[in-house]
Design an enzyme around this catalytic site. Structure first.
Site: not given
Ligand code: PLP
Length: 401
Positions: A115, A187
């Site tokens: 991500f 994560d």
């Molecule tokens: C949805 C997601 C995020 C989102 O991060 P925010 O700081 O809440 O916007 C981060 N990492 C992954 C892998 C995600 O799927």
């Protein structure tokens, strides 16, 4: 017996009858208790009790009390999770803390395709600290062995990949990293609430996640940060008053609170936390292992039914067929994926598109059913067979996909 449990769980959500919702991996559905929970916080607490609510309704402790409820879902101990900020900011804190805990090393390993926000955060820290204190190295999953990690300070990795829905072996990779002298930040964005996680036994160092996906906390709901007990004396790099040992003494110098509280920074969103809490209440007395089984049944059934349809020859399945390697979504790659996703949404099947050519079908074990699978695949087949996706209205891309 278990069927009635899932009927009951589904009844705890508002789900529009004319829609099939397969995007709970991006924004969880609205729990039926949330409107009243929010109204209560607004009208009774804020409206009547005003500022006294910080004490009388324990607003001040919410990041920790909600953190403990999340801990339960991700296999963490009490007092190891705070619910605050968002995933990206919590990752920023965790990464700087990890680098401080491993001061003789500077290499931060990331997965090259993960991500993007996670890698943007790492890149921002590398820029801040300079090359001699932080250098990013991108690896593929198969390269995450102890041999390749033996100069790493820390590894950042998604438990379930957001694009393909593949599930990583948390135990094995954490062990390999530790053997190599590296810390690990997991994560949990796409795994919390759908996969049984055991952060304690696995000996994970840090974990971050969001509450608006499978935890159904509502749009923009806060993220969370897990810091394992033996690391809790490290500094929070964003040292704000909510993490101070005596926040209402207004001392001129920063003194961190003991324990997980020090990882707070500024004032929490009480409204957002009320909604998160309401979303988490659905998980009470529901073993995550039961949800995991249900999720595998749903995604496995989707894959089998997909295979049986004639259009499947023009589709690449990106999600692993093996149960042990699959999260709670099914991703396919195909030509015209964007316009097909738009036609699906228009026909009442809510999915999402990820560039360049991926459609994701997210399954929440709390509310999705086998009927959702049948309806989604029927709609997809019709759209492909009739080429309905070619209509001009399905070619226009909005900001959010
Ligand atoms: C949805 C997601 C995020 C989102 O991060 P925010 O700081 O809440 O916007 C981060 N990492 C992954 C892998 C995600 O799927």
């Amino acid at each position: 017996m278990s069927e009635s449990i899932f009927d009951h769980l589904r009844s705890r959500f508002h789900l529009p009858e004319d829609r099939v919702y397969l995007d709970g991996n991006s924004l969880g559905a609205l729990p039926t208790t949330t409107p009243a929970a929010l109204a209560n916080t607004v009208e009774q607490q804020w409206g009547s009790d005003l500022i006294a609510s910080w004490n009388s309704h324990n607003w001040i402790e919410l990041p920790l009390t909600v953190g403990d409820e999340i801990a339960h879902i991700i296999g963490a101990e009490k007092d190891t999770v705070v619910c605050c900020d968002n995933l990206s900011i919590n990752l920023y804190k965790a990464l700087l803390a990890a680098l401080e805990l491993n001061p003789s090393r500077r290499v931060v390993c990331v997965e090259d395709q993960q991500f993007p926000s996670d890698n943007y955060i790492a890149a921002g820290i590398a820029r801040l600290l300079g090359e001699d204190r932080c250098a990013i190295r991108a690896l593929s999953i198969s390269d995450m062995t102890s041999d390749n990690l033996n100069d790493a300070a820390v590894l950042i990795l998604s438990h379930v990949d957001y694009k393909t829905g593949s599930l990583r072996d948390m135990q094995k990779i954490t062990e390999a990293a530790h053997q190599a002298g590296s810390l690990v930040i997991w994560d949990l964005a796409h795994s919390a609430g759908v996969i049984d996680i055991d952060l304690v036994t696995t000996d994970v160092d840090f974990a971050v996640g969001c509450t608006y996906k499978f935890l159904n906390g509502g749009p923009g709901a806060p993220g969370y940060l897990y810091v394992q007990k033996r690391h809790q004396s490290v500094a929070n790099p964003i040292s704000g008053w909510m993490g101070h040992a005596a926040m209402f003494d207004f001392e001129s110098g920063y003194r961190p609170a003991d324990g997980i509280r020090r990882f707070l920074t500024g004032t929490q969103s009480v409204l957002a936390l009320s909604a998160v809490r309401s979303g988490l209440s659905v998980f009470e007395n529901v073993p995550i292992s039961l949800l995991r089984q249900r999720s595998l049944t749903l995604t496995g059934d989707f894959i089998r039914q997909l295979d049986a349809r004639s259009f499947s020859v023009s589709v690449d399945l990106l999600t692993p067929r093996s149960d042990a390697k699959r999260g709670s979504q099914v991703s396919i790659a195909l030509n015209d994926a964007f316009s097909i996703s738009q036609a699906l949404i228009d026909s009442g099947v809510i999915v999402d598109f990820r560039a360049p050519n991926i459609i994701r079908f997210g399954f929440s074990p709390l509310y999705n059913t086998e009927t959702d699978t049948t309806k989604a695949l029927e709609a997809l087949e019709t759209i492909i067979d009739t080429r309905r996706f070619e209509a001009p209205e399905y070619q226009v891309r909005a900001t959010v996909t």
